[in-house]
Design a protein around this motif. Structure first.
Motif, mmCIF file in Angstrom:
data_model
loop_
_atom_site.group_PDB
_atom_site.id
_atom_site.type_symbol
_atom_site.label_atom_id
_atom_site.label_comp_id
_atom_site.label_asym_id
_atom_site.label_seq_id
_atom_site.Cartn_x
_atom_site.Cartn_y
_atom_site.Cartn_z
ATOM 1 N N ARG A 100 0.941 -1.245 -0.219
ATOM 2 C CA ARG A 100 0.218 0.013 0.283
ATOM 3 C C ARG A 100 0.827 1.336 -0.139
ATOM 4 N NH1 ARG A 100 -3.066 -3.223 3.389
ATOM 5 N NH2 ARG A 100 -2.350 -2.231 5.023
ATOM 6 N N TYR A 133 -6.457 -2.633 -5.705
ATOM 7 C CA TYR A 133 -6.511 -1.908 -6.850
ATOM 8 C C TYR A 133 -8.512 -1.586 -7.096
ATOM 9 C CZ TYR A 133 -2.400 -4.084 -8.432
ATOM 10 O OH TYR A 133 -0.886 -4.510 -8.428
ATOM 11 N N GLU A 134 -8.985 -3.071 -6.680
ATOM 12 C CA GLU A 134 -10.689 -2.280 -6.568
ATOM 13 C C GLU A 134 -11.020 -1.931 -5.682
ATOM 14 O OE1 GLU A 134 -12.173 -5.747 -9.147
ATOM 15 O OE2 GLU A 134 -11.565 -6.366 -6.672
ATOM 16 N N ARG A 135 -10.875 -1.778 -4.095
ATOM 17 C CA ARG A 135 -10.903 -0.622 -3.200
ATOM 18 C C ARG A 135 -10.665 0.700 -3.412
ATOM 19 N NH1 ARG A 135 -9.801 -5.557 -1.022
ATOM 20 N NH2 ARG A 135 -7.226 -5.679 0.376
ATOM 21 N N LEU A 136 -9.362 1.183 -4.523
ATOM 22 C CA LEU A 136 -8.520 2.510 -4.467
ATOM 23 C C LEU A 136 -9.224 3.361 -5.415
ATOM 24 C CD1 LEU A 136 -5.039 1.248 -3.546
ATOM 25 C CD2 LEU A 136 -6.660 2.834 -2.164
ATOM 26 N N GLY A 137 -10.254 2.377 -5.766
ATOM 27 C CA GLY A 137 -11.072 3.317 -7.147
ATOM 28 C C GLY A 137 -10.692 2.751 -8.313
ATOM 29 N N PHE A 138 -9.898 1.511 -8.939
ATOM 30 C CA PHE A 138 -9.310 1.381 -10.276
ATOM 31 C C PHE A 138 -11.445 0.441 -10.531
ATOM 32 C CE2 PHE A 138 -5.192 2.165 -8.503
ATOM 33 C CZ PHE A 138 -5.135 2.695 -9.369
ATOM 34 N N LYS A 139 -10.703 0.487 -11.861
ATOM 35 C CA LYS A 139 -12.301 0.032 -12.893
ATOM 36 C C LYS A 139 -12.093 -1.346 -13.472
ATOM 37 C CE LYS A 139 -15.470 2.625 -10.378
ATOM 38 N NZ LYS A 139 -15.415 2.564 -9.178
ATOM 39 N N LYS A 159 -7.684 4.319 -13.463
ATOM 40 C CA LYS A 159 -8.554 5.278 -12.242
ATOM 41 C C LYS A 159 -8.019 6.211 -12.729
ATOM 42 C CE LYS A 159 -7.467 5.990 -7.620
ATOM 43 N NZ LYS A 159 -8.225 5.965 -6.546
ATOM 44 N N GLU A 160 -8.891 7.040 -12.832
ATOM 45 C CA GLU A 160 -8.560 8.510 -12.914
ATOM 46 C C GLU A 160 -8.264 9.181 -10.907
ATOM 47 O OE1 GLU A 160 -10.026 10.557 -15.805
ATOM 48 O OE2 GLU A 160 -10.195 8.711 -16.601
#
Length: 161
Positions: A100, A133-139, A159-160
């Protein structure tokens, strides 16, 4: 995480980091064909990240290297995007929050270099990282972006910033 330093890659890190990266594939039973495992740049990360718009962060203690994560302006990415690359930890570093820290430092670097989005490629065998990654907003994406040459990867995310 005591005594863990996050610092830029040094030329003397090359061999140890290549070993950490390749060992992760064996540790998780991941396929090596068409991945960073076979990529010749894995053996000269210091040289690869010497160019503009690229940064590789290394986690280390005074005794050993623990892993790395960086950003690289992969050819063919959408305007303003950079790829999160070479994100691997040694077996002893996993599950301690070090990943992280490395990823956060890489995303900070991307923002500081005025990138507007980040892209990454992964494999199902690295499901713990994919979940992070998903928890951090990556799609998840339906197809790869850019020309990484890592045709063996089957998970693509962005991710933007």
């Amino acid at each position: 995480m005591n005594n863990v330093l996050i610092r830029p890659v040094e030329a003397t890190d090359n061999a140890s980091l290549a070993k950490i990266i390749r060992s992760a594939f064996f540790d998780f039973g991941a396929p090596t064909k068409g991945t960073v495992f076979e990529d010749p740049t894995t053996d000269d990360l210091f040289g690869l990240f010497a160019g503009a718009g690229a940064v590789l962060w290394v986690a280390a203690t005074p005794e050993t290297l623990l892993g790395c994560c960086g950003i690289y302006p992969t050819k063919g990415l959408p305007e303003g995007y950079v790829e999160v690359v070479k994100f691997y930890l040694s077996a002893t570093a996993r599950g301690r929050g070090i990943g992280r820290l490395l990823l956060a430092k890489s995303l900070e670097s991307a923002a500081a270099l005025h990138y507007r989005g980040v892209y990454l490629e992964s494999l199902p065998q690295f499901d713990t990282a994919v979940g992070m990654y998903e928890r951090l907003g990556f799609k998840r994406l339906e197809h790869p972006l850019g020309c990484s040459g890592h045709t063996g990867c089957t998970i693509w995310m962005a991710k933007e910033l």
